[in-house]
Design an enzyme around this catalytic site. Sequence first.
Site, PDB file in Angstrom:
ATOM      1  N   ARG A  40       8.061   5.102   5.351  1.00  0.00           N
ATOM      2  CA  ARG A  40       9.409   5.353   4.848  1.00  0.00           C
ATOM      3  C   ARG A  40      10.066   6.441   5.700  1.00  0.00           C
ATOM      4  O   ARG A  40       9.379   7.273   6.299  1.00  0.00           O
ATOM      5  CB  ARG A  40       9.363   5.782   3.378  1.00  0.00           C
ATOM      6  CG  ARG A  40       8.754   4.723   2.451  1.00  0.00           C
ATOM      7  CD  ARG A  40       8.616   5.240   1.029  1.00  0.00           C
ATOM      8  NE  ARG A  40       8.058   4.219   0.155  1.00  0.00           N
ATOM      9  CZ  ARG A  40       6.762   4.008  -0.027  1.00  0.00           C
ATOM     10  NH1 ARG A  40       5.873   4.768   0.621  1.00  0.00           N
ATOM     11  NH2 ARG A  40       6.335   3.070  -0.845  1.00  0.00           N
ATOM     12  N   LYS A  55       5.353   8.454  -1.597  1.00  0.00           N
ATOM     13  CA  LYS A  55       5.916   7.999  -2.867  1.00  0.00           C
ATOM     14  C   LYS A  55       4.820   7.663  -3.872  1.00  0.00           C
ATOM     15  O   LYS A  55       4.955   7.926  -5.065  1.00  0.00           O
ATOM     16  CB  LYS A  55       6.800   6.765  -2.622  1.00  0.00           C
ATOM     17  CG  LYS A  55       7.524   6.261  -3.855  1.00  0.00           C
ATOM     18  CD  LYS A  55       8.414   5.092  -3.499  1.00  0.00           C
ATOM     19  CE  LYS A  55       9.153   4.565  -4.730  1.00  0.00           C
ATOM     20  NZ  LYS A  55      10.027   3.413  -4.388  1.00  0.00           N
ATOM     21  N   HIS A  81      15.613   1.657   5.445  1.00  0.00           N
ATOM     22  CA  HIS A  81      14.438   0.881   5.055  1.00  0.00           C
ATOM     23  C   HIS A  81      14.242  -0.336   5.956  1.00  0.00           C
ATOM     24  O   HIS A  81      13.187  -0.970   5.916  1.00  0.00           O
ATOM     25  CB  HIS A  81      14.582   0.434   3.598  1.00  0.00           C
ATOM     26  CG  HIS A  81      13.427   0.846   2.736  1.00  0.00           C
ATOM     27  ND1 HIS A  81      12.916   2.126   2.730  1.00  0.00           N
ATOM     28  CD2 HIS A  81      12.667   0.135   1.857  1.00  0.00           C
ATOM     29  CE1 HIS A  81      11.903   2.190   1.875  1.00  0.00           C
ATOM     30  NE2 HIS A  81      11.722   0.994   1.343  1.00  0.00           N
ATOM     31  N   ARG A 132      11.131  -0.275   8.107  1.00  0.00           N
ATOM     32  CA  ARG A 132       9.904  -0.565   7.346  1.00  0.00           C
ATOM     33  C   ARG A 132       9.764  -2.075   7.140  1.00  0.00           C
ATOM     34  O   ARG A 132       8.690  -2.646   7.324  1.00  0.00           O
ATOM     35  CB  ARG A 132       9.970   0.174   6.014  1.00  0.00           C
ATOM     36  CG  ARG A 132       8.759   0.007   5.090  1.00  0.00           C
ATOM     37  CD  ARG A 132       8.914   0.983   3.935  1.00  0.00           C
ATOM     38  NE  ARG A 132       8.013   0.745   2.831  1.00  0.00           N
ATOM     39  CZ  ARG A 132       6.776   1.221   2.747  1.00  0.00           C
ATOM     40  NH1 ARG A 132       6.295   1.946   3.751  1.00  0.00           N
ATOM     41  NH2 ARG A 132       6.018   0.994   1.692  1.00  0.00           N
ATOM     42  N   TYR A 158       6.371 -10.336   1.873  1.00  0.00           N
ATOM     43  CA  TYR A 158       6.371 -10.622   3.305  1.00  0.00           C
ATOM     44  C   TYR A 158       5.459 -11.799   3.667  1.00  0.00           C
ATOM     45  O   TYR A 158       5.379 -12.184   4.828  1.00  0.00           O
ATOM     46  CB  TYR A 158       5.914  -9.384   4.083  1.00  0.00           C
ATOM     47  CG  TYR A 158       6.732  -8.156   3.804  1.00  0.00           C
ATOM     48  CD1 TYR A 158       7.992  -7.995   4.364  1.00  0.00           C
ATOM     49  CD2 TYR A 158       6.260  -7.155   2.961  1.00  0.00           C
ATOM     50  CE1 TYR A 158       8.756  -6.867   4.105  1.00  0.00           C
ATOM     51  CE2 TYR A 158       7.011  -6.018   2.698  1.00  0.00           C
ATOM     52  CZ  TYR A 158       8.255  -5.876   3.265  1.00  0.00           C
ATOM     53  OH  TYR A 158       9.012  -4.768   2.999  1.00  0.00           O
TER      54      TYR A 158
END
Length: 351
Positions: free
Chosen positions: A203, A226, A278, A281, A313
């Site tokens: 991130r 996170k 983002h 990423r 993904y």
Amino acid sequence: MGACRLMAIQQLPDGRWKVDTEPIKSRRFRKTFKTKGEALRFEATCRAKCIETPDWSPRPRDRRCLLELLKRWGILHGNGLSDFEGRELLMRRMIERLGDPVGCQFTAVKFAEYRAKRLAAGISRKTMNNELGYLRALFNVLIEFQEIDYPNPLATVKPMKLQERELAYLDHDQLNRLFATLRSMQHVHVELISTICLATGCRWGEAQGLVPSRVKGGAVHFVETKSKRRRSIPITPELEARILDHFSKHGLFTNCRNRFDKAVKEAGLELPAGQKAHVLRHTFASHFMANGGNILSLQKILGHASVAMTMRYAHLAPGHFQDVLEFGPTRDFRHFFDTSPLAEQEDQKKA
């Protein structure tokens, strides 16, 4: 201990039922209920409890409103959260919009009506699901700590289904345009932070928070993540040397997220809302899977607590759903789908 010295259940002029009972001497209880059944149960409970435990006394009804319960949540649990201040502010504003009702009188119906109004005002479903989750968690924490003795009023409320958002990622041409723009910007840190994000799938905040001691041994070590789990991601010797040299010359990274957003715009890249920083990423994850990477390895690289998040993904993996071409109707009825000259010649040969 003697028998019940006083037992009186009578109906009042307004239709309610009054209990006035003295199970044992000097232990007298009075309370009013809407129905006779509730009154009878209360009287029976008082009698049984006082015989078992003479010092027992019925707990007074909890009249605390949600804002007061929010304070207790903060003391018992919330102050241990890394995002406590932001979470507490969001919940306080939500409770104020709800009118700060008494906790034991708050119902699923009241929340559903509140949610309907917010949706009509243009608030997103995702935001409403977040608000539901935060408020439901508040009640759960208070129940676990025995701070309240009534059930969670939101236990039966289901979050709304959300349309999966498009996860934008950049192809090689777009990456070249973006990094050419980043290198042309007059900022010492933004291009290297972007490079780290693209090389490791981290991130933006994780890359921006790196310090020299966490770049060693051919890897970058992300600690303040996170998920609260540390991750170590391999990098090339060239990138490791470049990062350490950068720190020695220019010091630690500074906040330059706005510069990256500006570069995306200047490079002419159109991205879904909220996905600018983002996108690097997503680009790492997408190329990782397209090049034959393993989905479980990707989960650990990205730091996802559950593989369900990483599965977004999976469709980019080589061979994903290729059975569609092998076993679908296009195999037997090609003339419906393919009208190219080559297909027509092959059909004529078969005939």
